[in-house]
Design a protein around this motif. Sequence first.
Motif, PDB file in Angstrom:
ATOM      1  N   TYR A 138       0.833  -1.208   0.000  1.00 52.77           N
ATOM      2  CA  TYR A 138       0.000   0.000   0.000  1.00 52.77           C
ATOM      3  C   TYR A 138       0.864   1.253   0.000  1.00 52.77           C
ATOM      4  CZ  TYR A 138      -2.595   3.757   2.308  1.00 52.77           C
ATOM      5  OH  TYR A 138      -3.114   4.968   2.648  1.00 52.77           O
ATOM      6  N   GLU A 142       1.153   4.306  -2.845  1.00 53.89           N
ATOM      7  CA  GLU A 142       0.988   5.730  -2.602  1.00 53.89           C
ATOM      8  C   GLU A 142       2.197   6.515  -3.100  1.00 53.89           C
ATOM      9  OE1 GLU A 142      -1.896   6.364  -2.164  1.00 53.89           O
ATOM     10  OE2 GLU A 142      -2.672   6.168  -0.143  1.00 53.89           O
ATOM     11  N   LEU A 145       1.649   6.843  -6.636  1.00 55.00           N
ATOM     12  CA  LEU A 145       0.557   7.761  -6.941  1.00 55.00           C
ATOM     13  C   LEU A 145       1.024   9.207  -6.881  1.00 55.00           C
ATOM     14  CD1 LEU A 145      -2.350   8.246  -7.563  1.00 55.00           C
ATOM     15  CD2 LEU A 145      -2.916   7.924  -5.187  1.00 55.00           C
ATOM     16  N   ILE A 146       1.807   9.539  -5.849  1.00 55.98           N
ATOM     17  CA  ILE A 146       2.199  10.948  -5.712  1.00 55.98           C
ATOM     18  C   ILE A 146       3.187  11.328  -6.810  1.00 55.98           C
ATOM     19  CG2 ILE A 146       4.189  10.941  -4.128  1.00 55.98           C
ATOM     20  CD1 ILE A 146       2.138  12.873  -2.471  1.00 55.98           C
ATOM     21  N   LEU A 149       1.169  11.761 -10.041  1.00 56.78           N
ATOM     22  CA  LEU A 149       0.401  13.014 -10.079  1.00 56.78           C
ATOM     23  C   LEU A 149       1.310  14.173 -10.474  1.00 56.78           C
ATOM     24  CD1 LEU A 149      -1.999  12.800  -7.049  1.00 56.78           C
ATOM     25  CD2 LEU A 149      -2.569  12.913  -9.446  1.00 56.78           C
ATOM     26  N   ALA A 164      -5.554  15.044 -14.542  1.00 61.23           N
ATOM     27  CA  ALA A 164      -4.945  14.693 -13.264  1.00 61.23           C
ATOM     28  C   ALA A 164      -5.998  14.592 -12.174  1.00 61.23           C
ATOM     29  CB  ALA A 164      -3.889  15.713 -12.880  1.00 61.23           C
ATOM     30  N   ILE A 165      -7.022  15.465 -12.216  1.00 59.44           N
ATOM     31  CA  ILE A 165      -8.066  15.387 -11.185  1.00 59.44           C
ATOM     32  C   ILE A 165      -8.788  14.060 -11.273  1.00 59.44           C
ATOM     33  CG2 ILE A 165     -10.330  16.291 -10.557  1.00 59.44           C
ATOM     34  CD1 ILE A 165      -9.286  19.009 -10.866  1.00 59.44           C
ATOM     35  N   LYS A 166      -9.157  13.669 -12.503  1.00 60.56           N
ATOM     36  CA  LYS A 166      -9.844  12.381 -12.658  1.00 60.56           C
ATOM     37  C   LYS A 166      -8.959  11.252 -12.171  1.00 60.56           C
ATOM     38  CE  LYS A 166     -12.729  14.243 -16.117  1.00 60.56           C
ATOM     39  NZ  LYS A 166     -12.608  14.992 -17.353  1.00 60.56           N
ATOM     40  N   ALA A 168      -6.451  11.426 -10.059  1.00 54.86           N
ATOM     41  CA  ALA A 168      -6.193  11.490  -8.621  1.00 54.86           C
ATOM     42  C   ALA A 168      -7.380  10.946  -7.838  1.00 54.86           C
ATOM     43  CB  ALA A 168      -5.911  12.931  -8.207  1.00 54.86           C
ATOM     44  N   VAL A 169      -8.593  11.395  -8.176  1.00 58.57           N
ATOM     45  CA  VAL A 169      -9.751  11.005  -7.372  1.00 58.57           C
ATOM     46  C   VAL A 169      -9.986   9.503  -7.461  1.00 58.57           C
ATOM     47  CG1 VAL A 169     -12.234  11.224  -7.153  1.00 58.57           C
ATOM     48  CG2 VAL A 169     -10.845  13.251  -7.491  1.00 58.57           C
ATOM     49  N   LEU A 172      -7.133   7.648  -5.660  1.00 52.10           N
ATOM     50  CA  LEU A 172      -7.232   7.784  -4.207  1.00 52.10           C
ATOM     51  C   LEU A 172      -8.323   6.862  -3.684  1.00 52.10           C
ATOM     52  CD1 LEU A 172      -6.832  11.597  -3.560  1.00 52.10           C
ATOM     53  CD2 LEU A 172      -5.523   9.787  -2.522  1.00 52.10           C
ATOM     54  N   PHE A 173      -9.431   6.830  -4.409  1.00 50.89           N
ATOM     55  CA  PHE A 173     -10.533   5.950  -4.015  1.00 50.89           C
ATOM     56  C   PHE A 173     -10.065   4.500  -4.005  1.00 50.89           C
ATOM     57  CE2 PHE A 173     -14.568   3.693  -5.070  1.00 50.89           C
ATOM     58  CZ  PHE A 173     -15.208   3.967  -3.885  1.00 50.89           C
ATOM     59  N   ILE A 176      -7.980   3.749  -1.028  1.00 50.66           N
ATOM     60  CA  ILE A 176      -8.782   3.645   0.194  1.00 50.66           C
ATOM     61  C   ILE A 176      -9.414   2.256   0.280  1.00 50.66           C
ATOM     62  CG2 ILE A 176     -10.874   4.494   1.319  1.00 50.66           C
ATOM     63  CD1 ILE A 176     -10.106   7.272   0.345  1.00 50.66           C
ATOM     64  N   LEU A 179      -6.818  -0.111   1.371  1.00 49.07           N
ATOM     65  CA  LEU A 179      -6.537   0.004   2.803  1.00 49.07           C
ATOM     66  C   LEU A 179      -7.613  -0.684   3.625  1.00 49.07           C
ATOM     67  CD1 LEU A 179      -4.436   1.233   4.631  1.00 49.07           C
ATOM     68  CD2 LEU A 179      -5.786   3.297   4.740  1.00 49.07           C
ATOM     69  N   MET A 180      -8.879  -0.532   3.191  1.00 47.94           N
ATOM     70  CA  MET A 180      -9.978  -1.209   3.886  1.00 47.94           C
ATOM     71  C   MET A 180      -9.775  -2.712   3.837  1.00 47.94           C
ATOM     72  SD  MET A 180     -13.591   0.355   2.826  1.00 47.94           S
ATOM     73  CE  MET A 180     -13.579   1.983   2.182  1.00 47.94           C
TER      74      MET A 180
ATOM     75  N   THR C  39     -11.828   4.713   7.037  1.00 47.07           N
ATOM     76  CA  THR C  39     -10.989   3.531   6.869  1.00 47.07           C
ATOM     77  C   THR C  39     -10.008   3.384   8.027  1.00 47.07           C
ATOM     78  OG1 THR C  39     -11.149   3.915   4.515  1.00 47.07           O
ATOM     79  CG2 THR C  39      -9.517   2.339   5.232  1.00 47.07           C
ATOM     80  N   LEU C  42     -11.765   1.951  10.770  1.00 44.64           N
ATOM     81  CA  LEU C  42     -12.006   0.532  10.504  1.00 44.64           C
ATOM     82  C   LEU C  42     -10.795  -0.298  10.909  1.00 44.64           C
ATOM     83  CD1 LEU C  42     -13.906  -1.536   8.866  1.00 44.64           C
ATOM     84  CD2 LEU C  42     -12.229  -1.248   7.090  1.00 44.64           C
TER      85      LEU C  42
END
Lengths: 506, 134, 128
Positions: A138, A142, A145-146, A149, A164-166, A168-169, A172-173, A176, A179-180, C39, C42
Amino acid sequence: MPEFMNDTALLWPLAIPLATAAICAAAWAYPRAQQGASLAGLVLTLAASLLLLDSVMSQGIVTKQFGGWAPPFGISFVADRFSAAMVVISSVLALAAGIFAIADVRRRQVKAGFYPLFQGLMVGVNGAFLTGDIFNLYVWFEVMLIATLGLITLDRTRAQLDGAIKYAVLNLFSTILFLMAIGLLYGVTGTLNMADLARVLPQTEGSVALTVSAMLFLLAFGIKAGFFPLFFWLPASYHTATIIVSAVFAGLLTKVGVYACFRVFTLLFEVNDGGIRPIVAFFAAGTMLFGVFGAAIQWDIRRILSFHIISQIGYIMLGLAIATPLAMAGAVFYIIHHIVVKANLFFVAGAIHRATGTYDLRKAGGLMKSSPLLAVLFLIPALSLAGIPPLSGFWAKFMVIDASFRGDMAWIGALALFVGLLTVFSMSKIWIEAFWKTSPRKVARVRAVPVAMLVPIAALGLITLAIGFNPEPLVAFANVAAATMTDPAEFIAAVFAERQIAGATP
Amino acid sequence: MQIIFATMSRLFFVLMIGVSLFMLFRGHNEPGGGFIGGLIAALGFALLAMARGVETARRALVVHPVALMGSGLLLAFVSGLPGLLSDRSFLTHWWTEIGSTHLGTATTFDIGVYCVVVGGVLCLVFRLYEGIEQ
Amino acid sequence: MNLVYAFAIAAQMGCGVYLLLSRHGMRILIGIVLLSTATNLLIFVAGGLRFTAPPVIEPGLQVLAAETANALPQALILTAIVIGFALVSFAAALMLKTYRSVGSVLTSDHVDAEALGSPFDREAPRNA
């Protein structure tokens, strides 16, 4: 000294790009120094990764505990044949990109931090390939990812910021979700070390949390890799970046997602039980089909190629869906072939842009006459991508489709053949429009393509040819790599056999 | 700009740098460390930038934030190398005791982290403040 | 106790997803922040909730006392917070930059990437 290098082989493919990134950032005000340091770093990284491959070939799985903390408490780094091959091929691609950069990267882009970010990306990619710890994976995601970007917004044009916005979002999702999944997995098993997880999970009773965790992993890596219902961020952003960045992204980023998917779904979760298999098969079929359909309508070379990344990811996922050792071997072969070919096509697109001043096929033309060498260099990766024998793509497709007919998934094999046909359509479209037809402009203004651009294109083309005409060694390599992947016992043994006390050299 | 804020900012700046260094070296056996110290120092520079303009803060930092970040990363990387020589294990740290204080390559690592955090945060903060000033 | 946390996480994630579906760039960003804090919570809950002592080895002892907290989930969360902070601040800067150059944070106004090399752009000459 050789013993020392052998002992620390796993460190250098990570450490050299890290040090290079640091040096490039420290030399912020000196673009020349950055370029030199970057090239030197890339050559050294390639040498280090070849060294790693060599020690994996001779000793089997290589492991290392950073800081000397014993597994499963410390963070393990593991290289088996698959990950070592990925590191080597990404170092080759990075070196090619580094040479291409000499001709292509402008001063403003260096000022915006191209070299440190590029090296940072390589740290993230190699880290993701080599880590043996799911949470550490993970962290590397990241890091990647950075860096990406920063790279995607190198020119700060409106289109790049939008893309980049598309990017990034959605990414990032995805992290997440990743991570869950890690959180739930940790809650059930109490460990994060992949080898330890592979040891503990078969004895763990199935539960809702585990199923949810597996699905979240699939979704998270699916977004990263660009699977069928989740791929839309990719063609919305890749074409906006400067071409060398697009090439590196196309070659490496989605493949890191695919690699993570293979790791998690061979080592931790079984594809065969738990109903994951039909989902992966569905994803693979949709990815192949919709990627190639998306490409058919486009006129911008970069967008055509972006959609083709997606369709090719489908072929690789096909290997995971069938999940026989033969199919896995096909997938390993396919990834290696695809990284080389796809990045090369983007480099050719950069060369076409340099020669004609446009990426739009409707405006380009006449390159057959003005630069016949480029035409030949385009044909090699293009025909390979479409799967024309005897190039590398033919063998890759052959292995995967053969496995699907031998497994009980003939329908998906048939679909793969059909998609191959449409790939030929897209590639011949680029060929006809950019190379064959006469230039639509009244005054033909064709600039020469610099040597620094042609050298990496030719080198990657040669690799494609070499794999194509002599696929036997790579097939054998892929078979062994797949056998290691499908049998976690060796992986577990290798990690835990690592001597417990640092310093007790054998 | 408010006079009181502008005058006090210099005092606070010096104070915050002092506290950040204290935090950095305290971090060995007690709560603290390079990351927190770096954040406090970055806040000090951000305060200076807010009170007296980004140009002043940039001059106070001397080097470019990214260059600072790079040097910090290099320092952290180099601090892992001695362990490689003695134990063949990257980031296994060396320690010595001078009086009652522990010192070791981990201190170098922490200083590296400190520089990376200061550089990284300021890189972003200066960019944002400059946008407001325009 | 777990159920309370479960509802809290669910509520936070729900809000995050709702904001993520918005068209407004800043809301999307806040949605991401909410999702990542949910998260973190969690992970915290998944690590097990008990009343325990801090995981510090007392002077004179060699090992941890019994019934101490598991430090690993906290380390994971700390890492995730730091990384999340960096990425969100980067994304916020990106959004600000976009606002300055496009003049809007609404994603419906962000059409530049799609317009670049669009296949539907009829102005380009076809086979002149």
